[in-house]
Design a protein around this motif. Structure first.
Motif, PDB file in Angstrom:
ATOM      1  N   THR A   1       0.845  -1.194   0.000  1.00 33.24           N
ATOM      2  CA  THR A   1       0.000   0.000   0.000  1.00 33.24           C
ATOM      3  C   THR A   1       0.878   1.241   0.000  1.00 33.24           C
ATOM      4  OG1 THR A   1      -1.747  -1.153   1.210  1.00 33.24           O
ATOM      5  CG2 THR A   1      -1.830   1.247   1.207  1.00 33.24           C
ATOM      6  N   PHE A   2       0.561   2.160  -0.887  1.00 35.49           N
ATOM      7  CA  PHE A   2       1.286   3.428  -0.981  1.00 35.49           C
ATOM      8  C   PHE A   2       0.270   4.520  -1.270  1.00 35.49           C
ATOM      9  CE2 PHE A   2       3.411   6.563  -3.784  1.00 35.49           C
ATOM     10  CZ  PHE A   2       4.308   7.084  -2.853  1.00 35.49           C
ATOM     11  N   ALA A   3       0.289   5.576  -0.459  1.00 37.02           N
ATOM     12  CA  ALA A   3      -0.669   6.672  -0.616  1.00 37.02           C
ATOM     13  C   ALA A   3      -2.102   6.140  -0.661  1.00 37.02           C
ATOM     14  CB  ALA A   3      -0.353   7.502  -1.857  1.00 37.02           C
ATOM     15  N   GLN A   4      -2.406   5.208   0.238  1.00 33.66           N
ATOM     16  CA  GLN A   4      -3.733   4.606   0.360  1.00 33.66           C
ATOM     17  C   GLN A   4      -4.165   3.909  -0.935  1.00 33.66           C
ATOM     18  OE1 GLN A   4      -6.134   7.936   1.733  1.00 33.66           O
ATOM     19  NE2 GLN A   4      -5.645   7.466   3.862  1.00 33.66           N
ATOM     20  N   THR A   5      -3.184   3.437  -1.688  1.00 30.72           N
ATOM     21  CA  THR A   5      -3.438   2.782  -2.962  1.00 30.72           C
ATOM     22  C   THR A   5      -2.768   1.419  -2.970  1.00 30.72           C
ATOM     23  OG1 THR A   5      -3.481   4.941  -4.073  1.00 30.72           O
ATOM     24  CG2 THR A   5      -3.184   3.002  -5.465  1.00 30.72           C
ATOM     25  N   GLU A   6      -3.493   0.402  -3.424  1.00 32.46           N
ATOM     26  CA  GLU A   6      -2.924  -0.937  -3.498  1.00 32.46           C
ATOM     27  C   GLU A   6      -2.168  -1.093  -4.823  1.00 32.46           C
ATOM     28  OE1 GLU A   6      -3.047  -3.307  -1.118  1.00 32.46           O
ATOM     29  OE2 GLU A   6      -4.053  -1.838   0.169  1.00 32.46           O
TER      30      GLU A   6
ATOM     31  N   ASN B   1      11.084  17.862  -4.033  1.00 30.70           N
ATOM     32  CA  ASN B   1      10.989  18.080  -2.587  1.00 30.70           C
ATOM     33  C   ASN B   1       9.551  18.359  -2.184  1.00 30.70           C
ATOM     34  OD1 ASN B   1      13.758  17.780  -2.155  1.00 30.70           O
ATOM     35  ND2 ASN B   1      14.175  19.949  -2.532  1.00 30.70           N
ATOM     36  N   GLY B   2       9.142  17.798  -1.068  1.00 26.30           N
ATOM     37  CA  GLY B   2       7.822  18.059  -0.522  1.00 26.30           C
ATOM     38  C   GLY B   2       6.696  17.325  -1.207  1.00 26.30           C
ATOM     39  N   ALA B   3       7.010  16.442  -2.146  1.00 28.73           N
ATOM     40  CA  ALA B   3       5.957  15.735  -2.869  1.00 28.73           C
ATOM     41  C   ALA B   3       5.338  14.643  -1.996  1.00 28.73           C
ATOM     42  CB  ALA B   3       6.518  15.114  -4.136  1.00 28.73           C
ATOM     43  N   THR B   4       4.073  14.343  -2.259  1.00 32.57           N
ATOM     44  CA  THR B   4       3.394  13.224  -1.606  1.00 32.57           C
ATOM     45  C   THR B   4       2.720  12.378  -2.683  1.00 32.57           C
ATOM     46  OG1 THR B   4       1.364  14.515  -1.278  1.00 32.57           O
ATOM     47  CG2 THR B   4       2.977  14.534   0.513  1.00 32.57           C
ATOM     48  N   GLY B   5       2.661  11.082  -2.445  1.00 27.84           N
ATOM     49  CA  GLY B   5       2.064  10.194  -3.437  1.00 27.84           C
ATOM     50  C   GLY B   5       2.787  10.235  -4.760  1.00 27.84           C
ATOM     51  N   GLU B   6       4.090  10.433  -4.714  1.00 26.41           N
ATOM     52  CA  GLU B   6       4.884  10.620  -5.927  1.00 26.41           C
ATOM     53  C   GLU B   6       5.552   9.320  -6.351  1.00 26.41           C
ATOM     54  OE1 GLU B   6       8.073  13.950  -6.761  1.00 26.41           O
ATOM     55  OE2 GLU B   6       9.028  12.235  -5.771  1.00 26.41           O
TER      56      GLU B   6
ATOM     57  N   ARG C   1      21.228  -5.766  -7.034  1.00 24.55           N
ATOM     58  CA  ARG C   1      19.988  -5.851  -7.812  1.00 24.55           C
ATOM     59  C   ARG C   1      19.329  -4.475  -7.917  1.00 24.55           C
ATOM     60  NH1 ARG C   1      16.898 -10.918  -4.930  1.00 24.55           N
ATOM     61  NH2 ARG C   1      18.539 -12.500  -5.199  1.00 24.55           N
ATOM     62  N   PRO C   2      18.717  -4.187  -9.063  1.00 25.30           N
ATOM     63  CA  PRO C   2      17.859  -3.001  -9.131  1.00 25.30           C
ATOM     64  C   PRO C   2      16.730  -3.137  -8.107  1.00 25.30           C
ATOM     65  CG  PRO C   2      18.266  -3.906 -11.308  1.00 25.30           C
ATOM     66  CD  PRO C   2      18.769  -4.927 -10.333  1.00 25.30           C
ATOM     67  N   CYS C   3      16.258  -2.009  -7.609  1.00 22.66           N
ATOM     68  CA  CYS C   3      15.214  -2.071  -6.587  1.00 22.66           C
ATOM     69  C   CYS C   3      14.294  -0.864  -6.645  1.00 22.66           C
ATOM     70  CB  CYS C   3      15.829  -2.182  -5.184  1.00 22.66           C
ATOM     71  SG  CYS C   3      16.815  -0.757  -4.677  1.00 22.66           S
ATOM     72  N   PHE C   4      13.073  -1.062  -6.146  1.00 19.66           N
ATOM     73  CA  PHE C   4      12.166   0.029  -5.827  1.00 19.66           C
ATOM     74  C   PHE C   4      12.580   0.576  -4.460  1.00 19.66           C
ATOM     75  CE2 PHE C   4       9.834  -3.049  -8.334  1.00 19.66           C
ATOM     76  CZ  PHE C   4       8.993  -2.326  -9.154  1.00 19.66           C
ATOM     77  N   LEU C   5      12.457   1.884  -4.263  1.00 20.90           N
ATOM     78  CA  LEU C   5      12.638   2.476  -2.945  1.00 20.90           C
ATOM     79  C   LEU C   5      11.339   3.156  -2.556  1.00 20.90           C
ATOM     80  CD1 LEU C   5      16.218   4.082  -3.087  1.00 20.90           C
ATOM     81  CD2 LEU C   5      15.515   1.938  -1.998  1.00 20.90           C
ATOM     82  N   ARG C   6      10.803   2.784  -1.399  1.00 22.87           N
ATOM     83  CA  ARG C   6       9.515   3.302  -0.955  1.00 22.87           C
ATOM     84  C   ARG C   6       9.632   3.957   0.403  1.00 22.87           C
ATOM     85  NH1 ARG C   6       5.942   2.071   2.727  1.00 22.87           N
ATOM     86  NH2 ARG C   6       3.696   2.336   2.407  1.00 22.87           N
ATOM     87  N   SER C   7       9.247   5.214   0.485  1.00 22.56           N
ATOM     88  CA  SER C   7       9.101   5.910   1.760  1.00 22.56           C
ATOM     89  C   SER C   7       7.618   6.205   1.956  1.00 22.56           C
ATOM     90  CB  SER C   7       9.920   7.209   1.777  1.00 22.56           C
ATOM     91  OG  SER C   7       9.333   8.169   0.906  1.00 22.56           O
ATOM     92  N   GLU C   8       7.278   6.946   2.972  1.00 22.81           N
ATOM     93  CA  GLU C   8       5.866   7.259   3.218  1.00 22.81           C
ATOM     94  C   GLU C   8       5.287   8.090   2.084  1.00 22.81           C
ATOM     95  OE1 GLU C   8       3.005   9.485   6.531  1.00 22.81           O
ATOM     96  OE2 GLU C   8       5.154   9.252   6.887  1.00 22.81           O
ATOM     97  N   ASN C   9       6.103   8.984   1.499  1.00 22.06           N
ATOM     98  CA  ASN C   9       5.573   9.947   0.533  1.00 22.06           C
ATOM     99  C   ASN C   9       5.979   9.703  -0.908  1.00 22.06           C
ATOM    100  OD1 ASN C   9       4.235  11.525   2.503  1.00 22.06           O
ATOM    101  ND2 ASN C   9       6.186  12.473   3.061  1.00 22.06           N
ATOM    102  N   ARG C  10       6.981   8.862  -1.134  1.00 22.96           N
ATOM    103  CA  ARG C  10       7.440   8.679  -2.518  1.00 22.96           C
ATOM    104  C   ARG C  10       7.877   7.255  -2.779  1.00 22.96           C
ATOM    105  NH1 ARG C  10      11.472  12.560  -1.111  1.00 22.96           N
ATOM    106  NH2 ARG C  10      10.496  13.906  -2.651  1.00 22.96           N
ATOM    107  N   LEU C  11       7.790   6.907  -4.072  1.00 18.54           N
ATOM    108  CA  LEU C  11       8.246   5.615  -4.560  1.00 18.54           C
ATOM    109  C   LEU C  11       9.165   5.892  -5.744  1.00 18.54           C
ATOM    110  CD1 LEU C  11       7.950   2.448  -4.554  1.00 18.54           C
ATOM    111  CD2 LEU C  11       6.123   2.785  -6.234  1.00 18.54           C
ATOM    112  N   ILE C  12      10.400   5.403  -5.679  1.00 16.34           N
ATOM    113  CA  ILE C  12      11.357   5.566  -6.769  1.00 16.34           C
ATOM    114  C   ILE C  12      11.492   4.220  -7.474  1.00 16.34           C
ATOM    115  CG2 ILE C  12      13.702   6.185  -7.425  1.00 16.34           C
ATOM    116  CD1 ILE C  12      13.839   7.998  -5.019  1.00 16.34           C
ATOM    117  N   MET C  13      11.285   4.231  -8.787  1.00 18.20           N
ATOM    118  CA  MET C  13      11.273   3.014  -9.588  1.00 18.20           C
ATOM    119  C   MET C  13      12.687   2.600  -9.988  1.00 18.20           C
ATOM    120  SD  MET C  13       7.987   2.128 -10.506  1.00 18.20           S
ATOM    121  CE  MET C  13       8.111   1.473 -12.175  1.00 18.20           C
TER     122      MET C  13
END
Length: 222
Positions: free
Chosen positions: A7-12, A142-147, A167-179
């Motif tokens: 779940t990220f930004a209340q999205t599955e 900076n300051g983005a949410t659900g990004e 390995r390549p990886c996704f990085l997920r914090s509370e406010n952002r996801l880096i592909m």
């Protein structure tokens, strides 16, 4: 194909082992940093001659992700081409392949730093794409949410069960996801790099790609 649900930004969402991201509710598939035509661009600029097969390999894996998810929408998150000339230099077979993958679905090219202008390959060209609580763009702000962004090609290097892996990886914090980068000839930026440390925090997680998604605390990779 074993997907990792989170779940990220209340999205599955589903992180796929290939490095693609799928949003089931919207039937949306997202890939980042294809860098199509990289071998052609390197050769054109007098660099090392690399086997010119990466575009075929990248498109083959992209087609597999599309076949597995049957998306209504595909978002390519910037740097889809290694530069504009590389996009223009695609063979007729490669252009036809892309057109076939686009057929019957919405296709969005997000502008990247390597490919800032539209190409005549169908689809829509946007600086960013917003759907519900999620914003798709190439570079994190900076300051983005659900990004959801790309650009940095995050890569995890660690010792796991006595073996050194990278390995390549996704990085997920509370406010952002880096592909992770999806392209075959793309390199990677270590998770310990100061740039990524600034964007993540100690509570973030890394989702390592491979035969299956392996979640690890980001703090372990810092």
């Amino acid at each position: 194909m074993t997907a990792f649900r989170f779940t990220f930004a209340q999205t599955e969402l589903k992180a796929l082992p290939s490095g693609a991201l799928y949003w089931p509710e919207q039937r949306l598939l997202c890939v980042s940093d294809l860098h199509l035509g990289k071998s052609e661009r390197i050769a054109r600029r007098g660099g090392t001659m690399l086997p010119p097969y990466e575009t075929t390999d990248t498109l083959t894996r992209l087609e597999a992700a599309i076949d597995a998810t049957d998306p209504a929408h595909v978002v390519c998150l910037g740097d889809s081409f290694d530069d504009l000339a590389a996009g223009a230099a695609l063979s007729a077979r490669e252009r036809d392949w892309l057109i076939r993958l686009q057929a019957g679905r919405t296709w969005i090219w997000i502008e990247g730093n390597h490919d800032p202008a539209p190409l005549e390959l169908g689809g829509s060209h946007m600086a960013e794409f917003i759907v519900g609580p999620l914003t798709f763009r190439h570079i994190a702000e900076n300051g983005a949410t659900g990004e959801i962004s790309g650009h940095y090609h995050p890569k995890a290097a660690l010792t796991l069960r006595g073996r050194h892996i990278s390995r390549p990886c996704f990085l997920r914090s509370e406010n952002r996801l880096i592909m992770p980068a999806f392209g075959t000839y793309t390199g990677g930026l270590k998770c310990s790099d100061p740039v990524l440390k600034e964007l993540m925090d100690a509570t973030s997680i890394a989702l390592l790609t491979g035969r299956q998604i392996t979640p690890l605390p980001y703090a372990r990779l810092r």
